[in-house]
Scaffold this motif. Sequence first.
Motif, mmCIF file in Angstrom:
data_model
loop_
_atom_site.group_PDB
_atom_site.id
_atom_site.type_symbol
_atom_site.label_atom_id
_atom_site.label_comp_id
_atom_site.label_asym_id
_atom_site.label_seq_id
_atom_site.Cartn_x
_atom_site.Cartn_y
_atom_site.Cartn_z
ATOM 1 N N PHE A 126 -3.526 14.691 5.010
ATOM 2 C CA PHE A 126 -2.608 14.033 4.077
ATOM 3 C C PHE A 126 -1.547 13.279 4.859
ATOM 4 O O PHE A 126 -1.094 13.736 5.902
ATOM 5 N N ILE A 138 4.808 11.700 8.049
ATOM 6 C CA ILE A 138 4.337 13.035 8.412
ATOM 7 C C ILE A 138 2.908 13.218 7.925
ATOM 8 O O ILE A 138 2.577 12.838 6.799
ATOM 9 N N TYR A 147 -5.634 20.045 6.476
ATOM 10 C CA TYR A 147 -6.052 21.200 5.675
ATOM 11 C C TYR A 147 -7.197 21.912 6.372
ATOM 12 O O TYR A 147 -8.241 21.313 6.637
ATOM 13 N N LEU A 166 -2.471 24.865 5.263
ATOM 14 C CA LEU A 166 -2.082 23.482 5.481
ATOM 15 C C LEU A 166 -1.092 23.451 6.645
ATOM 16 O O LEU A 166 -0.107 24.183 6.642
ATOM 17 N N PHE A 183 1.304 21.021 9.325
ATOM 18 C CA PHE A 183 1.975 19.736 9.398
ATOM 19 C C PHE A 183 2.196 19.289 10.839
ATOM 20 O O PHE A 183 2.426 20.108 11.734
ATOM 21 N N GLY A 184 2.154 17.963 11.017
ATOM 22 C CA GLY A 184 2.530 17.395 12.294
ATOM 23 C C GLY A 184 4.041 17.330 12.427
ATOM 24 O O GLY A 184 4.786 17.638 11.489
ATOM 25 N N TYR A 190 8.858 25.734 2.834
ATOM 26 C CA TYR A 190 8.578 25.264 4.188
ATOM 27 C C TYR A 190 9.909 25.089 4.921
ATOM 28 O O TYR A 190 10.936 24.778 4.316
ATOM 29 N N GLY A 215 7.558 19.897 13.258
ATOM 30 C CA GLY A 215 6.927 19.669 11.968
ATOM 31 C C GLY A 215 7.272 20.765 10.984
ATOM 32 O O GLY A 215 7.886 21.763 11.332
ATOM 33 N N LEU A 216 6.869 20.570 9.754
ATOM 34 C CA LEU A 216 7.106 21.582 8.740
ATOM 35 C C LEU A 216 6.246 22.806 9.014
ATOM 36 O O LEU A 216 5.089 22.704 9.421
#
Lengths: 114, 112
Positions: free
Chosen positions: A34, A93, A97, A103, A105-106, B36, B43-44
């Motif tokens: 995403f 960002i 998945y 999930l 995140f970068g 988060y 990052g998150l």
Amino acid sequence: GAVVSQHPSRVICKSGTSVKIECRSLDFQATTMFWYRQFPKKSLMLMATSNEGSKATYEQGVEKDKFLINHASLTLSTLTVTSAHPEDSSFYICSAYRNTGELFFGEGSRLTVL
Amino acid sequence: GDSVTQMEGPVTLSEEAFLTINCTYTATGYPSLFWYVQYPGEGLQLLLKATKADDKGSNKGFEATYRKETTSFHLEKGSVQVSDSAVYFCALLKAAGNKLTFGGGTRVLVKP
């Protein structure tokens, strides 16, 4: 743990040029990634869903020709901001998945268009 | 459509103070709820989650309870540390599509 890496973390470009941002899942295969955009003091806005081997699905209001997304492999998705303008300056960002239901995140990529 | 509203920051606290970040949501059906955290330059990261009403998510001293009657998922920590300084995002996930809807984020600054 799983890691998602974005590159570059910061980029400054001139108006009218194109910029490519990479998102890699480093230790797992991600069939779905995403892309989000985060405006200052505002929430993350989902731009598109990137599916490996097929066309990305864009959210309403996101220009497909402006934000080109390619998910050529199970570990890499790219976002290209074409003919960038100052209003495209933002924090982008990605997330990936994993098939375990998680999930990741970068770190985000800050784009500044002069 | 679905939406998440959380209190605006920044929230500035002293170490060992009690932290609450309010989060309310609007959604049809039964979404999963998440908090988060985004530390500076990172990052998150998923902090905690709850998948159904009355579930309590907890991690690193943080807690949040899924309250369907008030459509809320407030984040709490009894005694914050300087290392808790970060931006916190509340989010919801509908079962289909794996698309997260985020709140605006709340910046928390904990001073020694």
